[in-house]
Design an enzyme around this catalytic site. Structure first.
Site, short mmCIF file in Angstrom:
data_model
loop_
_atom_site.label_atom_id
_atom_site.label_comp_id
_atom_site.label_asym_id
_atom_site.label_seq_id
_atom_site.Cartn_x
_atom_site.Cartn_y
_atom_site.Cartn_z
N ARG A 17 -9.80 7.18 4.98
CA ARG A 17 -9.15 6.06 4.31
C ARG A 17 -9.00 6.32 2.82
NH1 ARG A 17 -13.23 1.99 6.39
NH2 ARG A 17 -12.47 0.48 4.89
N ARG A 47 -17.84 -3.15 11.20
CA ARG A 47 -16.41 -2.88 11.26
C ARG A 47 -16.19 -1.52 11.90
NH1 ARG A 47 -12.81 -4.19 5.99
NH2 ARG A 47 -12.13 -2.08 6.43
N ARG A 57 -22.14 -1.70 4.51
CA ARG A 57 -21.38 -2.80 5.11
C ARG A 57 -21.23 -2.57 6.62
NH1 ARG A 57 -15.42 -3.97 2.80
NH2 ARG A 57 -14.83 -2.13 3.97
N ARG A 71 0.82 -1.21 0.00
CA ARG A 71 0.00 0.00 0.00
C ARG A 71 0.85 1.26 0.00
NH1 ARG A 71 -4.77 -2.39 2.73
NH2 ARG A 71 -6.48 -0.93 2.69
P1 ADP Z 1 -10.03 -1.40 3.08
O1 ADP Z 1 -9.27 -1.61 1.81
O2 ADP Z 1 -11.49 -1.51 2.89
O3 ADP Z 1 -9.63 -0.16 3.80
P2 ADP Z 1 -8.51 -3.51 4.45
O4 ADP Z 1 -9.13 -4.65 5.16
O5 ADP Z 1 -7.66 -3.84 3.26
O6 ADP Z 1 -9.73 -2.59 4.06
O7 ADP Z 1 -7.63 -2.64 5.46
C1 ADP Z 1 -8.16 -2.12 6.64
C2 ADP Z 1 -7.13 -1.25 7.36
O8 ADP Z 1 -5.99 -2.05 7.72
C3 ADP Z 1 -6.53 -0.11 6.54
O9 ADP Z 1 -7.36 1.04 6.57
C4 ADP Z 1 -5.21 0.11 7.24
O10 ADP Z 1 -5.38 0.82 8.45
C5 ADP Z 1 -4.78 -1.29 7.62
N1 ADP Z 1 -3.93 -1.90 6.58
C6 ADP Z 1 -4.25 -2.98 5.81
N2 ADP Z 1 -3.25 -3.29 4.97
C7 ADP Z 1 -2.27 -2.37 5.19
C8 ADP Z 1 -0.98 -2.14 4.64
N3 ADP Z 1 -0.49 -2.90 3.64
N4 ADP Z 1 -0.24 -1.11 5.13
C9 ADP Z 1 -0.71 -0.35 6.12
N5 ADP Z 1 -1.92 -0.50 6.68
C10 ADP Z 1 -2.69 -1.49 6.24
#
Ligand code: ADP
Length: 191
Positions: free
Chosen positions: A144, A133, A127, A88
């Protein structure tokens, strides 16, 4: 097969990742799910990240990388994997490159799910009602999306330049989107 799936929050990455992983017989690994589980289980990691996640920020690369590297050492990853929500940040891309190189692996494709932002916000609020969540309230959702555009958008260019990016329209029925993804993948890498 080694795949990534990217897309803004709420674009349906997790749903598609599970189906695609099953189709190819590879584990779909979601950093978001790993983090949520850590929070539910109140592990040390969970305690450290729960505030960040609730606010819609990104978990620091150092913690995220530890989690991913550890997960990629598990037995079920030998035949490949689909990473959902990782990388990310550009730092995470670098770290993944190193990890792949160390094992002599390459990525086969990067799926980018595109979606209309207002539709995304509506979908996530719905959701929130169903799944509850903690990071699915309007303010966190907007945050986000902002963090996503700032930190993760640049990754799309990186993978586009490498010729790995497959852009797929993420709007519509789940099964329609799955079909689009599978078709794009089949065209790219053969079925
Ligand atoms: P979404 O894409 O709907 O935000 P995710 O389940 O992929 O949901 O991620 C939820 C949260 O987890 C993110 O908003 C972030 O805070 C954290 N997160 C997930 N993957 C990463 C990553 N690769 N790096 C940093 N934070 C992450």
């Amino acid at each position: 097969m080694r795949l990534l799936i990217m897309g803004p929050p709420g674009a349906g990455k997790g749903t598609q990742a599970a189906v695609i992983g099953e189709y190819y017989g590879i584990p779909a690994i979601s950093t978001g799910n790993i983090f949520r589980l850590a929070i539910t289980n109140r592990t040390d990691l969970g305690e450290r990240i729960k505030r960040i996640i609730a606010d819609g920020g990104y978990v620091p690369d150092s913690l995220t990388l530890k989690v991913v590297v550890q997960r990629l050492e598990e037995e079920d990853t030998k035949g490949g994997w689909l990473l959902d929500g990782f990388p990310r940040t550009l730092g995470q891309v670098k770290a993944l490159d190193k990890e792949l190189e160390a094992h002599g692996f390459t990525l086969d494709a990067v799926i980018s799910l595109t979606a209309d932002e207002e539709a995304i916000v509506r979908r996530m609020l719905k959701r929130a009602e169903i799944e509850g969540r903690p990071d699915d309230n309007e303010e966190t959702i907007r945050n986000r999306l902002e963090v996503y555009h700032e930190q993760t958008d640049p990754l799309l260019e990186v993978y586009r330049e490498r010729g790995l990016l497959l852009e797929v329209d993420g709007m519509g029925e789940v099964s329609e989107v799955t079909q689009r993804v599978l078709t794009a993948l089949a065209q790219r890498i053969g079925d």
